[in-house]
Write a protein that holds these residues in place. Structure first.
Motif, PDB file in Angstrom:
ATOM      1  N   ALA A   1      26.166  30.275  44.165  1.00 42.57           N
ATOM      2  CA  ALA A   1      27.069  30.186  43.016  1.00 42.57           C
ATOM      3  C   ALA A   1      27.554  31.573  42.599  1.00 42.57           C
ATOM      4  O   ALA A   1      28.734  31.768  42.271  1.00 42.57           O
ATOM      5  N   MET A   2      26.641  32.544  42.624  1.00 39.58           N
ATOM      6  CA  MET A   2      27.042  33.920  42.294  1.00 39.58           C
ATOM      7  C   MET A   2      28.081  34.425  43.287  1.00 39.58           C
ATOM      8  O   MET A   2      29.096  35.040  42.902  1.00 39.58           O
ATOM      9  N   LEU A   3      27.847  34.157  44.573  1.00 38.74           N
ATOM     10  CA  LEU A   3      28.778  34.638  45.590  1.00 38.74           C
ATOM     11  C   LEU A   3      30.124  33.925  45.491  1.00 38.74           C
ATOM     12  O   LEU A   3      31.195  34.551  45.652  1.00 38.74           O
ATOM     13  N   ASP A   4      30.088  32.613  45.218  1.00 45.48           N
ATOM     14  CA  ASP A   4      31.345  31.883  45.065  1.00 45.48           C
ATOM     15  C   ASP A   4      32.132  32.399  43.863  1.00 45.48           C
ATOM     16  O   ASP A   4      33.360  32.593  43.937  1.00 45.48           O
ATOM     17  N   GLU A   5      31.423  32.622  42.767  1.00 48.22           N
ATOM     18  CA  GLU A   5      32.107  33.136  41.554  1.00 48.22           C
ATOM     19  C   GLU A   5      32.685  34.521  41.819  1.00 48.22           C
ATOM     20  O   GLU A   5      33.806  34.830  41.404  1.00 48.22           O
ATOM     21  N   TYR A   6      31.894  35.343  42.545  1.00 53.13           N
ATOM     22  CA  TYR A   6      32.400  36.676  42.863  1.00 53.13           C
ATOM     23  C   TYR A   6      33.643  36.584  43.749  1.00 53.13           C
ATOM     24  O   TYR A   6      34.632  37.293  43.547  1.00 53.13           O
ATOM     25  N   SER A   7      33.636  35.681  44.735  1.00 51.94           N
ATOM     26  CA  SER A   7      34.788  35.543  45.631  1.00 51.94           C
ATOM     27  C   SER A   7      36.021  35.079  44.868  1.00 51.94           C
ATOM     28  O   SER A   7      37.146  35.567  45.089  1.00 51.94           O
ATOM     29  N   VAL A   8      35.823  34.132  43.922  1.00 50.78           N
ATOM     30  CA  VAL A   8      36.960  33.655  43.117  1.00 50.78           C
ATOM     31  C   VAL A   8      37.522  34.775  42.267  1.00 50.78           C
ATOM     32  O   VAL A   8      38.746  34.995  42.199  1.00 50.78           O
ATOM     33  N   LEU A   9      36.646  35.521  41.591  1.00 54.08           N
ATOM     34  CA  LEU A   9      37.105  36.612  40.733  1.00 54.08           C
ATOM     35  C   LEU A   9      37.783  37.708  41.546  1.00 54.08           C
ATOM     36  O   LEU A   9      38.785  38.298  41.132  1.00 54.08           O
ATOM     37  N   ARG A  10      37.192  37.996  42.721  1.00 59.70           N
ATOM     38  CA  ARG A  10      37.800  39.034  43.552  1.00 59.70           C
ATOM     39  C   ARG A  10      39.181  38.588  44.035  1.00 59.70           C
ATOM     40  O   ARG A  10      40.130  39.373  44.062  1.00 59.70           O
TER      41      ARG A  10
ATOM     42  N   GLU B   1      45.145  38.941  43.422  1.00 59.93           N
ATOM     43  CA  GLU B   1      46.415  38.320  43.049  1.00 59.93           C
ATOM     44  C   GLU B   1      47.054  39.034  41.883  1.00 59.93           C
ATOM     45  O   GLU B   1      48.285  39.263  41.832  1.00 59.93           O
ATOM     46  N   GLU B   2      46.224  39.440  40.919  1.00 62.65           N
ATOM     47  CA  GLU B   2      46.757  40.187  39.762  1.00 62.65           C
ATOM     48  C   GLU B   2      47.343  41.514  40.212  1.00 62.65           C
ATOM     49  O   GLU B   2      48.415  41.940  39.740  1.00 62.65           O
ATOM     50  N   LYS B   3      46.653  42.205  41.110  1.00 63.99           N
ATOM     51  CA  LYS B   3      47.179  43.478  41.612  1.00 63.99           C
ATOM     52  C   LYS B   3      48.495  43.272  42.347  1.00 63.99           C
ATOM     53  O   LYS B   3      49.448  44.050  42.207  1.00 63.99           O
ATOM     54  N   ARG B   4      48.540  42.197  43.141  1.00 66.30           N
ATOM     55  CA  ARG B   4      49.771  41.920  43.879  1.00 66.30           C
ATOM     56  C   ARG B   4      50.918  41.593  42.929  1.00 66.30           C
ATOM     57  O   ARG B   4      52.077  42.024  43.112  1.00 66.30           O
ATOM     58  N   ARG B   5      50.655  40.841  41.856  1.00 68.28           N
ATOM     59  CA  ARG B   5      51.690  40.494  40.868  1.00 68.28           C
ATOM     60  C   ARG B   5      52.207  41.734  40.174  1.00 68.28           C
ATOM     61  O   ARG B   5      53.425  41.920  39.990  1.00 68.28           O
ATOM     62  N   ILE B   6      51.308  42.639  39.779  1.00 69.10           N
ATOM     63  CA  ILE B   6      51.713  43.873  39.091  1.00 69.10           C
ATOM     64  C   ILE B   6      52.537  44.738  40.036  1.00 69.10           C
ATOM     65  O   ILE B   6      53.551  45.354  39.637  1.00 69.10           O
ATOM     66  N   ARG B   7      52.079  44.783  41.299  1.00 65.44           N
ATOM     67  CA  ARG B   7      52.816  45.582  42.258  1.00 65.44           C
ATOM     68  C   ARG B   7      54.241  45.044  42.469  1.00 65.44           C
ATOM     69  O   ARG B   7      55.210  45.781  42.521  1.00 65.44           O
ATOM     70  N   ASP B   8      54.374  43.724  42.552  1.00 65.07           N
ATOM     71  CA  ASP B   8      55.712  43.127  42.710  1.00 65.07           C
ATOM     72  C   ASP B   8      56.576  43.354  41.477  1.00 65.07           C
ATOM     73  O   ASP B   8      57.783  43.626  41.562  1.00 65.07           O
TER      74      ASP B   8
ATOM     75  N   ALA C   1      33.533  41.198  39.550  1.00 63.45           N
ATOM     76  CA  ALA C   1      32.509  40.148  39.502  1.00 63.45           C
ATOM     77  C   ALA C   1      32.025  39.967  38.089  1.00 63.45           C
ATOM     78  O   ALA C   1      31.865  40.948  37.355  1.00 63.45           O
ATOM     79  N   PRO C   2      31.803  38.766  37.635  1.00 66.75           N
ATOM     80  CA  PRO C   2      31.369  38.543  36.244  1.00 66.75           C
ATOM     81  C   PRO C   2      30.000  39.164  36.016  1.00 66.75           C
ATOM     82  O   PRO C   2      29.163  39.180  36.899  1.00 66.75           O
ATOM     83  N   ASN C   3      29.825  39.694  34.819  1.00 62.55           N
ATOM     84  CA  ASN C   3      28.547  40.305  34.464  1.00 62.55           C
ATOM     85  C   ASN C   3      27.459  39.242  34.506  1.00 62.55           C
ATOM     86  O   ASN C   3      27.539  38.236  33.817  1.00 62.55           O
ATOM     87  N   ARG C   4      26.403  39.438  35.352  1.00 63.47           N
ATOM     88  CA  ARG C   4      25.390  38.415  35.527  1.00 63.47           C
ATOM     89  C   ARG C   4      24.593  38.178  34.265  1.00 63.47           C
ATOM     90  O   ARG C   4      24.104  37.097  34.033  1.00 63.47           O
ATOM     91  N   ARG C   5      24.448  39.196  33.455  1.00 63.09           N
ATOM     92  CA  ARG C   5      23.676  39.020  32.224  1.00 63.09           C
ATOM     93  C   ARG C   5      24.394  38.128  31.229  1.00 63.09           C
ATOM     94  O   ARG C   5      23.795  37.530  30.364  1.00 63.09           O
ATOM     95  N   LEU C   6      25.773  38.050  31.347  1.00 68.73           N
ATOM     96  CA  LEU C   6      26.544  37.249  30.406  1.00 68.73           C
ATOM     97  C   LEU C   6      26.905  35.896  30.980  1.00 68.73           C
ATOM     98  O   LEU C   6      26.723  34.863  30.353  1.00 68.73           O
ATOM     99  N   SER C   7      27.435  35.918  32.201  1.00 65.82           N
ATOM    100  CA  SER C   7      27.951  34.666  32.748  1.00 65.82           C
ATOM    101  C   SER C   7      26.913  33.845  33.476  1.00 65.82           C
ATOM    102  O   SER C   7      27.063  32.647  33.601  1.00 65.82           O
ATOM    103  N   LEU C   8      25.849  34.470  34.021  1.00 68.93           N
ATOM    104  CA  LEU C   8      24.882  33.749  34.843  1.00 68.93           C
ATOM    105  C   LEU C   8      23.519  33.612  34.186  1.00 68.93           C
ATOM    106  O   LEU C   8      22.576  33.131  34.795  1.00 68.93           O
ATOM    107  N   ASN C   9      23.401  34.072  32.940  1.00 69.25           N
ATOM    108  CA  ASN C   9      22.164  33.902  32.165  1.00 69.25           C
ATOM    109  C   ASN C   9      20.949  34.439  32.900  1.00 69.25           C
ATOM    110  O   ASN C   9      19.920  33.799  33.006  1.00 69.25           O
ATOM    111  N   GLN C  10      21.053  35.625  33.486  1.00 72.56           N
ATOM    112  CA  GLN C  10      19.898  36.207  34.162  1.00 72.56           C
ATOM    113  C   GLN C  10      18.967  36.842  33.158  1.00 72.56           C
ATOM    114  O   GLN C  10      19.288  36.969  31.972  1.00 72.56           O
ATOM    115  N   ASN C  11      17.837  37.284  33.682  1.00 70.40           N
ATOM    116  CA  ASN C  11      16.848  37.946  32.833  1.00 70.40           C
ATOM    117  C   ASN C  11      17.438  39.238  32.327  1.00 70.40           C
ATOM    118  O   ASN C  11      17.765  40.133  33.105  1.00 70.40           O
TER     119      ASN C  11
END
Length: 558
Positions: free
Chosen positions: A464-473, A478-485, A516-526
């Protein structure tokens, strides 16, 4: 001729003497007045008595001759018998003289016969000595207590060949006796060593086998019988088995002592008191040779010490159990396995206070948990190492973004060249992130398939962490590409112009490395563990301005 002459002379003397006697008797008869008949009768009686005397003398002479002849024959027979009994050619031969009187023949054979008798006595003595020694050794081998009797020598065969056979037999028996004495010595020596190790009375042990074995001054007096050898072998086997059993018992006690010492952190000084016990923990039976090393009192001391430590361990069970729980928690922490430490500690204390569980069983269960946790941590090690590598790469990516937004990164400020080198390395590392993520996803899925469970990192599923990181990345790209265009459209409409630097706070999101989302906030880690790890990661300098690489390029464009 001389004999005949003497005989004739004696006969004439006797005849003359007889005539004188007859004349005297005749005068006496005349005086008496004997009749002629009485005279004839008396003369006939005298004549008969004389004949009887002659006949008796002749018979005696004949018997004497017969006796001498028999003696001569016996001497010749004995001579031949003695020569035959010796069985070899002798320098003593039968005299060849067969003529002459009987006494002369006896005189001629007597010296040779005397020599044979002397030789016979000497040969009988040799046979007797050899046979006596043979009989003695045979009696020793048989273990007979009978007194030595007389030896019977077969006088019919006194040959040197027979004597040599007896000597050969004696040598064989002496060799066998020597071998048996060596065996006895080996057995006794072995018994001495084992008795020393076991602290058993050696003399009493050997005396029970045979009293003669106690006397070490005379080797010849030791019993070498089959029964003695068998009893010695049996004693050695019994003592070796006792030695083996004591060693195993002592090694078990030594292992228990070491385990208890390790559990209770016993000092080296206290452990040294039982070095004579623990020094043989891995020794084989043959390696234990120190006198008294397996004495019963030593084993009893070790047993008492184990019992004392067991009682002490029961009183310190909470401390020991909590120590093992800390070890378990440390394994979980290094393996990033989520565990409710507070509940586990409370459960241990409740079990100990209730007394429903044996202390030894509790420790065994906890040891089993520690072993299982180590095995699980080992199976997670490869993935965890790659997670750490991924996180380090993400942090370098975040640092690189901050570095690229800094307008002053190329000035001659102090440490600028170090940041430039770090940026080059960071770009190389960031380029490898997609491959790291793909490999990590593949290994995680393989691990979950093999173990039939979700791979969690500090309680959060790693996929789940890796999937979330891949989505955010992907969103960030996409955001960088939009700004560049968008910038390209503005440049086409209005031309190129410098863009003002944007404040760092306006471009940052609440994300982790490279979006990548902060794990302490988004993933409720220790929170505590993640904060500690984040504090160890390198961060960008405070004077860096958070601007994108595209904005930086636009700012320097004329």
């Amino acid at each position: 001729m001389l004999f005949r002459f003497v005989f004739f002379l004696l006969f004439r003397l006797w005849f003359g003497y007889s005539v004188c006697l007859l004349i005297s008797v005749d005068h006496i008869w005349d005086e008496v007045g004997e009749s002629d008949e009485e005279r004839d009768k008396a003369l006939l009686q005298i004549e008969q008595e004389c004949l009887n005397v002659y006949k008796r003398k002749v018979d005696q002479a004949a018997k004497s001759k017969e006796h001498l002849l028999q003696t001569l024959e016996d001497a010749k027979l004995e001579f031949s018998t003695l020569l035959g009994s010796f069985g070899e050619k002798s320098s003593i031969n039968i005299p060849e003289k067969t003529s002459g009187t009987i006494n002369e023949q006896l005189a001629s054979i007597a010296p040779a016969l005397e020599q044979l008798w002397k030789k016979k006595e000497e040969r009988i003595k040799e046979f007797s000595d050899v046979q006596a020694q043979i009989k003695k050794i045979c009696r020793e081998i048989a273990g007979s207590n009978e007194l030595a009797g007389s030896v019977t020598v077969d006088v019919s065969d006194l040959s040197l060949k027979k004597l040599e056979e007896f000597h050969n037999r004696l040598q064989e028996l002496q060799k066998e006796k020597s071998q048996r004495l060596n065996k006895v010595h080996e057995f006794v020596s072995t018994l001495h060593d084992i008795c020393g190790v076991l602290a058993i009375d050696f003399y009493s042990t050997v005396s029970d086998v045979h009293p003669s074995l106690v006397d070490a001054s005379s080797a010849q007096s030791k019993s070498i019988s089959n029964d003695t050898l068998a009893r010695l072998a049996k004693s050695v086997i019994a003592l070796e088995e006792a030695k083996k059993q004591r060693l195993h018992k002592l090694q078990d006690l030594a292992a228990q002592l070491i385990e208890l010492w390790n559990l209770m952190d016993t000092s080296e000084e206290e452990r040294s008191l039982f070095n004579h016990v623990t020094c043989n923990i891995s020794a084989s039976v043959d390696e234990v040779t120190v006198p008294g090393a397996l004495a019963l009192n030593l084993i009893e001391q070790a047993k008492e010490e184990v019992e004392r430590l067991d009682q002490l361990k029961a009183s310190k069970m909470k401390e020991i159990a909590l120590k093992k729980q800390e070890e378990l928690e440390e394994i979980f922490a290094h393996a990033h396995i989520q565990n409710d430490t507070k509940a586990a500690r409370e459960k241990i204390l409740v079990l100990i206070d209730s007394g429903n569980v044996e202390p030894a069983k509790l420790l065994v269960d906890m040891d089993a948990k520690v072993i299982k946790a180590k095995e699980e941590a080992l199976s997670r090690k490869d993935i965890l190492d790659r997670v750490e590598k991924w996180m380090s790469a993400c942090e370098e990516e975040s640092w690189l973004e901050d570095y690229n937004r800094d307008h002053n990164r190329y000035n001659g400020s102090r440490g600028a060249h170090l940041n430039l080198k770090r940026a080059e390395k960071a770009r190389v590392l960031v380029s490898k992130i997609p491959g790291i993520v793909d490999t990590l996803v593949a290994k995680t899925r393989t691990w979950e398939s093999e173990h039939g469970m979700t791979f969690a990192y500090d309680g959060v599923p790693l996929l789940a962490m890796l999937d979330e990181y891949s989505v955010l990345r992907h969103g960030k790209e996409e955001e960088k590409r939009r700004i560049r265009d968008q910038k390209k459209e503005q440049e086409a409409m209005f031309g190129t112009k410098p863009s003002p630097a944007r404040p760092l706070s306006s471009s940052k999101k609440t994300t982790g490395p490279n979006g990548a989302p902060n794990r302490r906030l988004s993933l409720n880690q220790n929170a505590a563990r993640s904060a500690k790890r984040d504090n160890m990661r390198p961060v960008a300098p405070l004077n860096y301005v958070a601007i994108s690489k595209e904005d930086d390029v636009a700012a320097v464009t004329p």
